[in-house]
Scaffold this active site. Structure first.
Site, PDB file in Angstrom:
ATOM      1  N   GLU A 110     105.670  57.367  97.890  1.00 49.59           N
ATOM      2  CA  GLU A 110     105.309  56.248  98.746  1.00 49.59           C
ATOM      3  C   GLU A 110     106.030  56.384 100.080  1.00 49.59           C
ATOM      4  O   GLU A 110     107.255  56.606 100.078  1.00 49.59           O
ATOM      5  CB  GLU A 110     105.715  54.939  98.059  1.00 49.59           C
ATOM      6  CG  GLU A 110     105.198  53.705  98.744  1.00 49.59           C
ATOM      7  CD  GLU A 110     105.530  52.437  97.971  1.00 49.59           C
ATOM      8  OE1 GLU A 110     106.134  51.536  98.578  1.00 49.59           O
ATOM      9  OE2 GLU A 110     105.196  52.358  96.770  1.00 49.59           O
ATOM     10  N   ARG A 168     107.731  49.076  90.766  1.00 49.42           N
ATOM     11  CA  ARG A 168     108.107  50.198  91.618  1.00 49.42           C
ATOM     12  C   ARG A 168     107.333  51.429  91.185  1.00 49.42           C
ATOM     13  O   ARG A 168     107.117  51.669  89.989  1.00 49.42           O
ATOM     14  CB  ARG A 168     109.617  50.464  91.539  1.00 49.42           C
ATOM     15  CG  ARG A 168     110.459  49.493  92.350  1.00 49.42           C
ATOM     16  CD  ARG A 168     110.212  49.669  93.855  1.00 49.42           C
ATOM     17  NE  ARG A 168     111.039  48.793  94.672  1.00 49.42           N
ATOM     18  CZ  ARG A 168     110.641  47.609  95.126  1.00 49.42           C
ATOM     19  NH1 ARG A 168     109.438  47.154  94.801  1.00 49.42           N
ATOM     20  NH2 ARG A 168     111.427  46.895  95.895  1.00 49.42           N
ATOM     21  N   HIS A 212     101.655  48.595  99.089  1.00 50.34           N
ATOM     22  CA  HIS A 212     102.933  47.910  98.878  1.00 50.34           C
ATOM     23  C   HIS A 212     103.006  46.643  99.752  1.00 50.34           C
ATOM     24  O   HIS A 212     103.905  46.488 100.587  1.00 50.34           O
ATOM     25  CB  HIS A 212     104.105  48.832  99.197  1.00 50.34           C
ATOM     26  CG  HIS A 212     105.384  48.392  98.527  1.00 50.34           C
ATOM     27  ND1 HIS A 212     106.381  49.260  98.181  1.00 50.34           N
ATOM     28  CD2 HIS A 212     105.820  47.170  98.132  1.00 50.34           C
ATOM     29  CE1 HIS A 212     107.382  48.599  97.619  1.00 50.34           C
ATOM     30  NE2 HIS A 212     107.055  47.318  97.584  1.00 50.34           N
TER      31      HIS A 212
END
Length: 307
Positions: A252, A224, A271
């Site tokens: 993000e 993460r 991602h």
């Protein structure tokens, strides 16, 4: 009684539809209308931060099933009494495979080779490799274990798994604790982060962590984004001392004008580690199983603690 289930795709709606189950197409990210009443929400992680709170506005909600492992984004928005499950077992392979791709692409300078191809510039490159490198895996959960197995055949000089606590597994594998990181980091050529984001991991990879990494080392993040202090990483990348390969970032999505895009020695993917057709197949199978269990009054698999 009919079980009403919100699902993000028509494919999932068709897969779960059956006696006593009503599939309702509603996407937390794309649907413009407020969510209708439902017993179960099946959802992916919203791309936009502000969409996360929509979970709390679903009338009658009893359970949420995530099409991912990570649950950090949703915990603050879970209504009291609503249970949560994730897709453990469906995404670990895809994520570990993408981790391998990032490691190999960065070590073998594929970004540079791609630029040379566009320029029609034939300049053979000398690169580093997994073979002979010391690789530290920070996080030895499902993804970390799968990555470990994929790295072994590449004959690294050492594979060092690190978790919250030190222990020896039944097969004799030594798992190091995070308390040992100050001594381990100076020896690692590659550090791969597979950790989830929570109170104990936020900015674990900070300036003090990064400064202990050896010159020229590669940081890979498939966990993460907030586990890594972006400003501290930018400082190391800008100096040219470290390299990075990131599938997750903080913030993000990464804003178009963010300096991380153009940081030297930094490879970024958006991602996408879990985004494979095989993941869709496995996640669909698991979702169907979960919905049938709930409709029959059974406990869902892979429950997540929401406290």
């Amino acid at each position: 009684m009919t079980l009403r289930v919100l699902v993000p795709t028509a494919q999932l709606a068709q897969a779960i539809q059956g006696p006593g189950i009503e599939a309702i197409l509603w996407h937390i990210n794309d649907s413009l209308t407020d969510p209708p009443a439902a017993d179960v929400l099946v959802t992916e992680r919203p791309r936009e931060f502000e969409r996360r709170a929509r979970v709390a506005s679903i009338p009658g909600l009893r359970h949420v099933h995530l099409l991912s492992i990570g649950s950090d984004w949703i915990l603050a928005h879970m209504p009291t009494g609503v249970t949560l499950s994730n897709s453990r077992g469906a995404v670990e392979d895809a994520t570990a495979e993408h981790g391998m791709a990032l490691i190999l692409a960065a070590l073998r300078e594929l970004s540079t080779a791609a630029l040379q191809q566009r320029r029609h510039d034939w300049v053979p490159l000398w690169t580093s490799s997994v073979h002979g490198s010391v690789v530290l895996i920070l996080g030895y959960g499902g993804v970390g274990k799968e990555l470990f197995l994929r790295l072994e055949p590449f004959r690294p000089a050492a594979l060092i798994p690190v978790a919250s606590r030190a222990r020896v597994l039944d097969d004799g594998l030594q798992i190091h604790g995070t308390a040992e990181l100050p001594d381990l980091l100076p020896h690692a050529d590659v550090v791969v982060v597979t950790l989830p984001h929570d109170g104990s991991t936020a900015h674990l990879v900070d300036a003090n962590f990064l400064v202990r990494m050896k010159d020229g080392a590669l940081l890979v993040n498939i966990g993460r984004g907030p586990v890594v202090d972006t400003e501290a990483l930018l400082a190391e990348l800008s100096s040219g001392r470290l390299r990075a390969a990131l599938d997750v970032t903080d913030p993000e999505p990464l804003p178009t004008d963010h300096p991380l895009w153009d940081a030297p020695g930094c490879l970024i993917t958006p991602h996408m580690a879990g985004n494979t057709a095989e993941f869709i197949r496995l996640a669909t199978e698991l979702t169907v199983d979960q919905i049938h269990r709930i409709s029959q009054g059974e406990a869902p698999l892979h429950l997540v603690d929401v406290v």
